[in-house]
Design a protein around this motif. Sequence first.
Motif, PDB file in Angstrom:
ATOM      1  N   SER A   1      -7.213 -13.025  -1.005  1.00  0.00           N
ATOM      2  CA  SER A   1      -7.719 -14.390  -0.930  1.00  0.00           C
ATOM      3  C   SER A   1      -7.354 -15.148  -2.197  1.00  0.00           C
ATOM      4  O   SER A   1      -7.032 -14.565  -3.226  1.00  0.00           O
TER       5      SER A   1
ATOM      6  N   ASP B   1     -12.706  -7.399  -3.051  1.00  0.00           N
ATOM      7  CA  ASP B   1     -12.116  -6.797  -1.866  1.00  0.00           C
ATOM      8  C   ASP B   1     -12.820  -5.511  -1.431  1.00  0.00           C
ATOM      9  O   ASP B   1     -12.729  -5.116  -0.275  1.00  0.00           O
TER      10      ASP B   1
ATOM     11  N   ARG C   1     -15.828  -5.045  -0.921  1.00  0.00           N
ATOM     12  CA  ARG C   1     -16.951  -5.299  -0.018  1.00  0.00           C
ATOM     13  C   ARG C   1     -16.507  -5.275   1.437  1.00  0.00           C
ATOM     14  O   ARG C   1     -17.344  -5.181   2.337  1.00  0.00           O
ATOM     15  N   GLU C   2     -15.197  -5.386   1.673  1.00  0.00           N
ATOM     16  CA  GLU C   2     -14.663  -5.369   3.033  1.00  0.00           C
ATOM     17  C   GLU C   2     -14.081  -3.984   3.307  1.00  0.00           C
ATOM     18  O   GLU C   2     -13.112  -3.589   2.667  1.00  0.00           O
TER      19      GLU C   2
ATOM     20  N   ARG D   1     -12.097  -2.730   5.491  1.00  0.00           N
ATOM     21  CA  ARG D   1     -10.678  -2.615   5.819  1.00  0.00           C
ATOM     22  C   ARG D   1      -9.797  -2.804   4.593  1.00  0.00           C
ATOM     23  O   ARG D   1      -8.684  -2.291   4.539  1.00  0.00           O
ATOM     24  N   ARG D   2     -10.273  -3.559   3.596  1.00  0.00           N
ATOM     25  CA  ARG D   2      -9.510  -3.710   2.355  1.00  0.00           C
ATOM     26  C   ARG D   2      -9.845  -2.607   1.357  1.00  0.00           C
ATOM     27  O   ARG D   2      -9.011  -2.234   0.534  1.00  0.00           O
TER      28      ARG D   2
END
Length: 448
Positions: free
Chosen positions: A30, A119, A121-122, A124-125
């Motif tokens: 992001s 990142d 916290r996600e 998939r990342r």
Amino acid sequence: MLPSDEVPPAVSDPTPRLPGPVRRLFARPSLSEARYVADILRTETVGGGLLLLGAVAALIWANSPWSGGYEALGRFVPWPGGERFHLDLSLATWAADGLLAIFFFVVGLELKREFVAGDLREPRRAVLPIIAAVGGMTMPAVIYVLINLGSGGDALRGWAIPTATDIAFALAVLAVIGSHLPPALRAFLLTLAVVDDLLAITIIAVFYTTHLEVLPLLGALVPIALFALLVRRGRTRWWLLVPLALLAWALVHASGVHATVAGVLLGFTVPVRPRPGESTGRAEHFEHVWRPLSAGVAVPIFAFFAAGVSLREGGLGAVLTDPVAIGVVAGLVVGKLVGVLGSTYLVARFTRAQLAEDLTWTDMLGLALLAGIGFTVSLLIGDLAFGAGSGRDAHVKAAVLIGSLTSAVLAALVLVRRNAVYRRLHEAETADADGDGIPDVYQRPGHA
């Protein structure tokens, strides 16, 4: 075509694919994450240069006719009367136990931010850097143990030495060979190093605590709790927080747990989310304040006291015949490469994910080699494993330097050829034709 999270599979790809969007490894971060990473890279690159300067100065002095002065400086005890409070420490120990607490405080801030707002916290990342970091720590340890199984004595105590990655040293190498890595790769390197630091902290606390005093450890919870309460209420005056941090550090040190763990715990207490009326959270604000001190002062001074190994007696021959030193070098150069690159490939293989379109596995090879640059935490673990000033400790220091330098040279040989490609990509990514301050690539349809 620029990479995104949703790109159809190539027609020429013979591998069967499930219907739906293709999962991309190293998709563009992001905009806020990219700017955060760029800010860290600027500070850590300068800090890496100072770290190298401190290490080189120590090596020159330790191998000069005036080496006795270097050794005497490291052994000097500025507060001989502090024995009652476990504070009768030499300058070298103050650098390792005291100044590095600042470094680990920043690490704690980084970790909390990554898990709360970054990142990590996600899922998939987060899965890729976590798996890569675990692989990059497991394989060096396995290689070290295999080499030292028949060595006897305390050789196996050093199993964790080659498991750490020094992000400042790695970024300093990138600054020399060219800082035009794609943002996703740079973010991955930083995130991997953050997870690596978390695992290293756990290893230090669990495996290198030789004795434990429960009362001081429980007592440390009081200043840490007060520190957390004040920070959460916005009371951030230095004359309130610094004494509490020093008290927490002293109590953790007296407990037998390595004192740098206090820095991590204090970093974990700082809130990440901004309060109403604030543009940034407390954690990011504290990072801006303390990261320059950590990268520019604490780590270089530690490097100066830790890297000064004399090679005049026995020379490199004695180092390279010691199984401990061989295990450290092999762990950093081979173990990190196999662990990071291999685990990344396995994630791609079993999830049917693909690299982002502007990346190749050659890029991943260079990144995995960069992960083999271990310095700060590797030297710290070496001191904890074998005792500062011991003969084996001197071999460990030399091995960490040799392994890190080898990894740096190999990474440079791989990545320098890609630098021109990275530069062109960077120019495209930062283009802002409409002058609104947001790169055009972040305003294109389909960008995640």
